[in-house]
Each structure stands twice: as C-alpha cells, then as structure tokens.
Design a protein around this motif. Structure first.
Motif, PDB file in Angstrom:
ATOM      1  N   ILE A  87       0.818  -1.209   0.000  1.00 44.21           N
ATOM      2  CA  ILE A  87       0.000   0.000   0.000  1.00 44.21           C
ATOM      3  C   ILE A  87       0.858   1.268   0.000  1.00 44.21           C
ATOM      4  N   THR A  88       2.021   1.217   0.657  1.00 39.80           N
ATOM      5  CA  THR A  88       2.877   2.406   0.641  1.00 39.80           C
ATOM      6  C   THR A  88       3.563   2.560  -0.715  1.00 39.80           C
ATOM      7  N   ASP A  89       3.906   1.461  -1.368  1.00 38.05           N
ATOM      8  CA  ASP A  89       4.487   1.547  -2.704  1.00 38.05           C
ATOM      9  C   ASP A  89       3.444   2.001  -3.714  1.00 38.05           C
ATOM     10  N   LEU A  90       2.220   1.538  -3.548  1.00 37.56           N
ATOM     11  CA  LEU A  90       1.139   1.909  -4.463  1.00 37.56           C
ATOM     12  C   LEU A  90       0.787   3.381  -4.307  1.00 37.56           C
ATOM     13  N   GLY A  91       0.841   3.878  -3.080  1.00 38.15           N
ATOM     14  CA  GLY A  91       0.516   5.276  -2.813  1.00 38.15           C
ATOM     15  C   GLY A  91      -0.974   5.498  -2.640  1.00 38.15           C
ATOM     16  N   SER A  92      -1.327   6.705  -2.249  1.00 39.29           N
ATOM     17  CA  SER A  92      -2.737   7.017  -1.965  1.00 39.29           C
ATOM     18  C   SER A  92      -3.427   7.736  -3.122  1.00 39.29           C
ATOM     19  N   GLY A  93      -2.685   8.055  -4.168  1.00 38.64           N
ATOM     20  CA  GLY A  93      -3.290   8.776  -5.281  1.00 38.64           C
ATOM     21  C   GLY A  93      -3.931   7.861  -6.296  1.00 38.64           C
ATOM     22  N   ILE A  94      -4.733   6.911  -5.830  1.00 39.64           N
ATOM     23  CA  ILE A  94      -5.400   5.955  -6.710  1.00 39.64           C
ATOM     24  C   ILE A  94      -6.906   6.141  -6.628  1.00 39.64           C
ATOM     25  N   ARG A  95      -7.590   5.675  -7.635  1.00 35.05           N
ATOM     26  CA  ARG A  95      -9.043   5.828  -7.671  1.00 35.05           C
ATOM     27  C   ARG A  95      -9.682   4.935  -6.599  1.00 35.05           C
ATOM     28  N   ILE A  96     -10.592   5.498  -5.837  1.00 35.45           N
ATOM     29  CA  ILE A  96     -11.237   4.782  -4.748  1.00 35.45           C
ATOM     30  C   ILE A  96     -12.180   3.725  -5.309  1.00 35.45           C
ATOM     31  N   ASN A  97     -12.125   2.515  -4.722  1.00 34.50           N
ATOM     32  CA  ASN A  97     -13.106   1.491  -5.055  1.00 34.50           C
ATOM     33  C   ASN A  97     -13.551   0.798  -3.774  1.00 34.50           C
ATOM     34  N   GLY A  98     -14.412  -0.192  -3.919  1.00 34.68           N
ATOM     35  CA  GLY A  98     -15.005  -0.849  -2.762  1.00 34.68           C
ATOM     36  C   GLY A  98     -14.084  -1.777  -2.007  1.00 34.68           C
ATOM     37  N   LEU A  99     -12.842  -1.922  -2.458  1.00 29.28           N
ATOM     38  CA  LEU A  99     -11.863  -2.727  -1.739  1.00 29.28           C
ATOM     39  C   LEU A  99     -10.758  -1.861  -1.136  1.00 29.28           C
ATOM     40  N   ASN A 100     -10.152  -1.009  -1.969  1.00 30.83           N
ATOM     41  CA  ASN A 100      -9.040  -0.218  -1.439  1.00 30.83           C
ATOM     42  C   ASN A 100      -9.485   0.857  -0.457  1.00 30.83           C
ATOM     43  N   ASP A 101     -10.797   1.117  -0.378  1.00 31.76           N
ATOM     44  CA  ASP A 101     -11.256   2.096   0.620  1.00 31.76           C
ATOM     45  C   ASP A 101     -11.099   1.571   2.045  1.00 31.76           C
ATOM     46  N   HIS A 102     -10.738   0.299   2.189  1.00 30.81           N
ATOM     47  CA  HIS A 102     -10.482  -0.258   3.514  1.00 30.81           C
ATOM     48  C   HIS A 102      -9.122   0.156   4.059  1.00 30.81           C
ATOM     49  N   TRP A 103      -8.241   0.659   3.202  1.00 24.58           N
ATOM     50  CA  TRP A 103      -6.933   1.080   3.705  1.00 24.58           C
ATOM     51  C   TRP A 103      -6.562   2.502   3.303  1.00 24.58           C
ATOM     52  N   LEU A 104      -7.219   3.073   2.298  1.00 21.74           N
ATOM     53  CA  LEU A 104      -6.881   4.432   1.898  1.00 21.74           C
ATOM     54  C   LEU A 104      -7.064   5.392   3.073  1.00 21.74           C
ATOM     55  N   PRO A 105      -6.273   6.468   3.131  1.00 21.29           N
ATOM     56  CA  PRO A 105      -6.422   7.439   4.220  1.00 21.29           C
ATOM     57  C   PRO A 105      -7.862   7.909   4.365  1.00 21.29           C
ATOM     58  N   GLN A 106      -8.282   8.068   5.598  1.00 18.96           N
ATOM     59  CA  GLN A 106      -9.680   8.379   5.881  1.00 18.96           C
ATOM     60  C   GLN A 106     -10.103   9.747   5.350  1.00 18.96           C
ATOM     61  N   TYR A 107      -9.155  10.686   5.294  1.00 20.37           N
ATOM     62  CA  TYR A 107      -9.534  12.010   4.802  1.00 20.37           C
ATOM     63  C   TYR A 107      -9.917  11.963   3.330  1.00 20.37           C
ATOM     64  N   LYS A 108      -9.390  10.990   2.588  1.00 27.23           N
ATOM     65  CA  LYS A 108      -9.748  10.859   1.182  1.00 27.23           C
ATOM     66  C   LYS A 108     -11.161  10.309   1.012  1.00 27.23           C
ATOM     67  N   LEU A 109     -11.642   9.608   2.025  1.00 30.55           N
ATOM     68  CA  LEU A 109     -12.982   9.034   1.965  1.00 30.55           C
ATOM     69  C   LEU A 109     -14.043   9.952   2.553  1.00 30.55           C
ATOM     70  N   SER A 110     -13.597  10.988   3.263  1.00 27.79           N
ATOM     71  CA  SER A 110     -14.555  11.838   3.979  1.00 27.79           C
ATOM     72  C   SER A 110     -14.487  13.313   3.605  1.00 27.79           C
ATOM     73  N   ARG A 111     -13.415  13.756   2.932  1.00 29.40           N
ATOM     74  CA  ARG A 111     -13.273  15.144   2.485  1.00 29.40           C
ATOM     75  C   ARG A 111     -13.562  16.143   3.611  1.00 29.40           C
ATOM     76  N   PRO A 112     -12.913  16.020   4.767  1.00 25.24           N
ATOM     77  CA  PRO A 112     -13.277  16.859   5.911  1.00 25.24           C
ATOM     78  C   PRO A 112     -12.942  18.329   5.742  1.00 25.24           C
ATOM     79  N   CYS A 113     -12.106  18.675   4.764  1.00 23.77           N
ATOM     80  CA  CYS A 113     -11.817  20.095   4.537  1.00 23.77           C
ATOM     81  C   CYS A 113     -12.853  20.734   3.619  1.00 23.77           C
ATOM     82  N   HIS A 114     -13.747  19.933   3.057  1.00 23.62           N
ATOM     83  CA  HIS A 114     -14.777  20.454   2.165  1.00 23.62           C
ATOM     84  C   HIS A 114     -16.185  20.211   2.699  1.00 23.62           C
ATOM     85  N   VAL A 115     -16.367  19.114   3.412  1.00 23.54           N
ATOM     86  CA  VAL A 115     -17.634  18.835   4.072  1.00 23.54           C
ATOM     87  C   VAL A 115     -17.484  19.236   5.534  1.00 23.54           C
TER      88      VAL A 115
END
Length: 269
Positions: free
Chosen positions: A150-178
């Motif tokens: 996951i660290t080699d892959l990086g976080s700049g990937i398109r979110i799907n129903g599997l990788n959202d289990h490890w992607l940073p939470q701010y990418k799933l919640s947009r707390p600076c916009h919501v």
C-alpha cells in the motif's frame, strides 16, 4: 462532549488551512443520507461501518436501503449546508491492522476475494513468483507485505469498494470540504455512538448495539512491533494527514504497542 467536539473541529480546521487538499470532483461514494431526519453520515470501512449501515437501513425503513448522496460530488448540494453531518474516524494503524486481519487472515470467502484482487500482485512484487501458494491454497500475505504494497502503491489511486479499507480516511470523507457537525472517534464508540443518535434525535427509532472491542486491538502490539523502522516511517507518512486532521499522534502507536505487550490479559476478541 461539546468541548471535545470543539477541540476536534478546531484541530481539523487548523490543519485544513495548511493542507493542499484538492476540491473533490467525482467518486464520492461514502456519504449516506436520511432526508426525513436531515442527516448525512460518512461511513468509513473498518470504523464500525457495518453497524452504521444497519442503523441507516433502519432509519430508511421505507425501503431499507442505504441511500447514497453525491455519488458524483456536487459542492452546491443544499444538503451539505442544511443537514447535520456526522463522521467517525479511527486511529490509522489500528484501522489498517483490522483490515489486514479481516481480509488476509480470516480463512474466508473474503480472503479469497482479496487474494484474487491484491494477493497475487503482492506475491509477484515481493516474492518474485506469479503463482506461489503454500499448502492449502492460501497465499498467506504477511502484514509486512501488505504495508509495503500500500505504501508503494501510494494514496493517489481511484477509490473502489476494496481499497477504501486502507486508503487514508480524509480521502474518503473530504473533511476540509464537508463541514462535519460531529466528528466521532472509534476508540470511544461505546459512548459516542449512543450519544450521536440522541443528538440526532433518532434514538427512539434506532439503538446503538452493545460495543465489542476490536479483535485488532488484541493483536496490536504483536503485529506493529515487527514493522521495521524504515517501513514504519513510510507508513506514518502515508497516513500523516489522517493523524494531523483527526487529532491522533504517531506516538499513540508506540504507546499501544507497549501497552499490549505488557498486558497479556488485553487480548480481547
């Protein structure tokens, strides 16, 4: 609780001022809506999301569905201004370990799916073999291999129903916009879960179930103690925004490792 919410939202707002988070444009699939009670809830996998989805199906009792809002992000949606918005987050390393144990260490159909989608790529990348399988047909992906991937892959990937289990939470919640009205912490779920239902005025319809400690916490020290320092630094960098935005600290990881290594009675299921 009010003071703690003010502290969490103040921390988030301060970090957002310095975080170059791009305005979301699409693929915003984690926001649940209940129009009757004017609530938006952002679910994050491995943050008690199954429980929250069950609660939402009950609230949407007319059809029992998980109605999503903004599957294609629209910042001008009036509900973002007028509805009460709730988010629950979790200490990043605890969430990551929970995902690993559930998806790669459960000997279940779920593990088969994850090994098919990610396990083969991990084996090929780090073991130098395309079809290396141990006895029993399981790939037995290690926690270290998972972290490397996951660290080699990086976080700049398109979110799907599997990788959202490890992607940073701010990418799933947009707390600076919501602008969330309530930011809950998984670690205090037994208190904050029931509280937020009362605050939302729906505790007469739905009840937060009895809380059971995460299995990941019982193994926290065992798994995290084995991570090499270089890889741990990469992982802390990977989740750095989550730590800053949501008021966690990398020091929490070492404290938890020490706590669970010195307390053998803490192996909860």
């Amino acid at each position: 609780m009010k003071r703690e919410q003010e502290r969490r939202k103040s921390t988030l707002a301060t970090v957002c001022q310095h975080l170059n988070a791009p305005e979301p444009t699409s693929d915003y699939r984690h926001l649940l809506v209940n129009n009757k009670h004017k609530i938006l809830f952002n679910f994050i996998p491995k943050v008690s999301c199954s429980t929250w989805k069950t609660i939402w199906r009950t609230l949407n009792s007319k059809n029992g569905k998980l109605e999503m809002v903004l599957p294609h992000y629209r910042k001008d949606d009036a509900r973002l201004r007028n509805y009460r918005k709730v988010l629950f987050v979790r200490e990043p390393m605890s969430r990551l370990l929970s995902a690993y144990l559930n998806k790669f260490h459960s000997r279940s159909r779920i593990q088969r799916i994850w090994e098919s989608h990610y396990g083969r790529a991990i084996v090929k990348r780090y073991r130098g073999a395309k079809n290396q399988k141990p006895v029993g047909g399981w790939l037995d992906i290690t926690f270290i291999e998972f972290i490397k991937y996951i660290t080699d892959l990086g976080s700049g990937i398109r979110i799907n129903g599997l990788n959202d289990h490890w992607l940073p939470q701010y990418k799933l919640s947009r707390p600076c916009h919501v602008k969330y009205d309530f930011i809950g912490h998984f670690e205090n779920l037994a208190v904050e879960g029931p509280f937020v239902l009362r605050w939302l005025g729906v505790d007469n319809i739905v009840h937060f179930p009895e809380y059971h400690s995460s299995n990941a916490m019982g193994h926290f020290g065992e798994y995290n103690e084995s991570i090499p320092p270089v890889l741990m630094r990469k992982l802390m960098n990977y989740y750095s925004e989550d730590y800053k935005l949501f008021g966690y600290s990398p020091d929490d990881v070492m404290s938890l490792v020490q706590e669970h290594n010195t307390n053998p009675m803490n192996l909860e299921t």
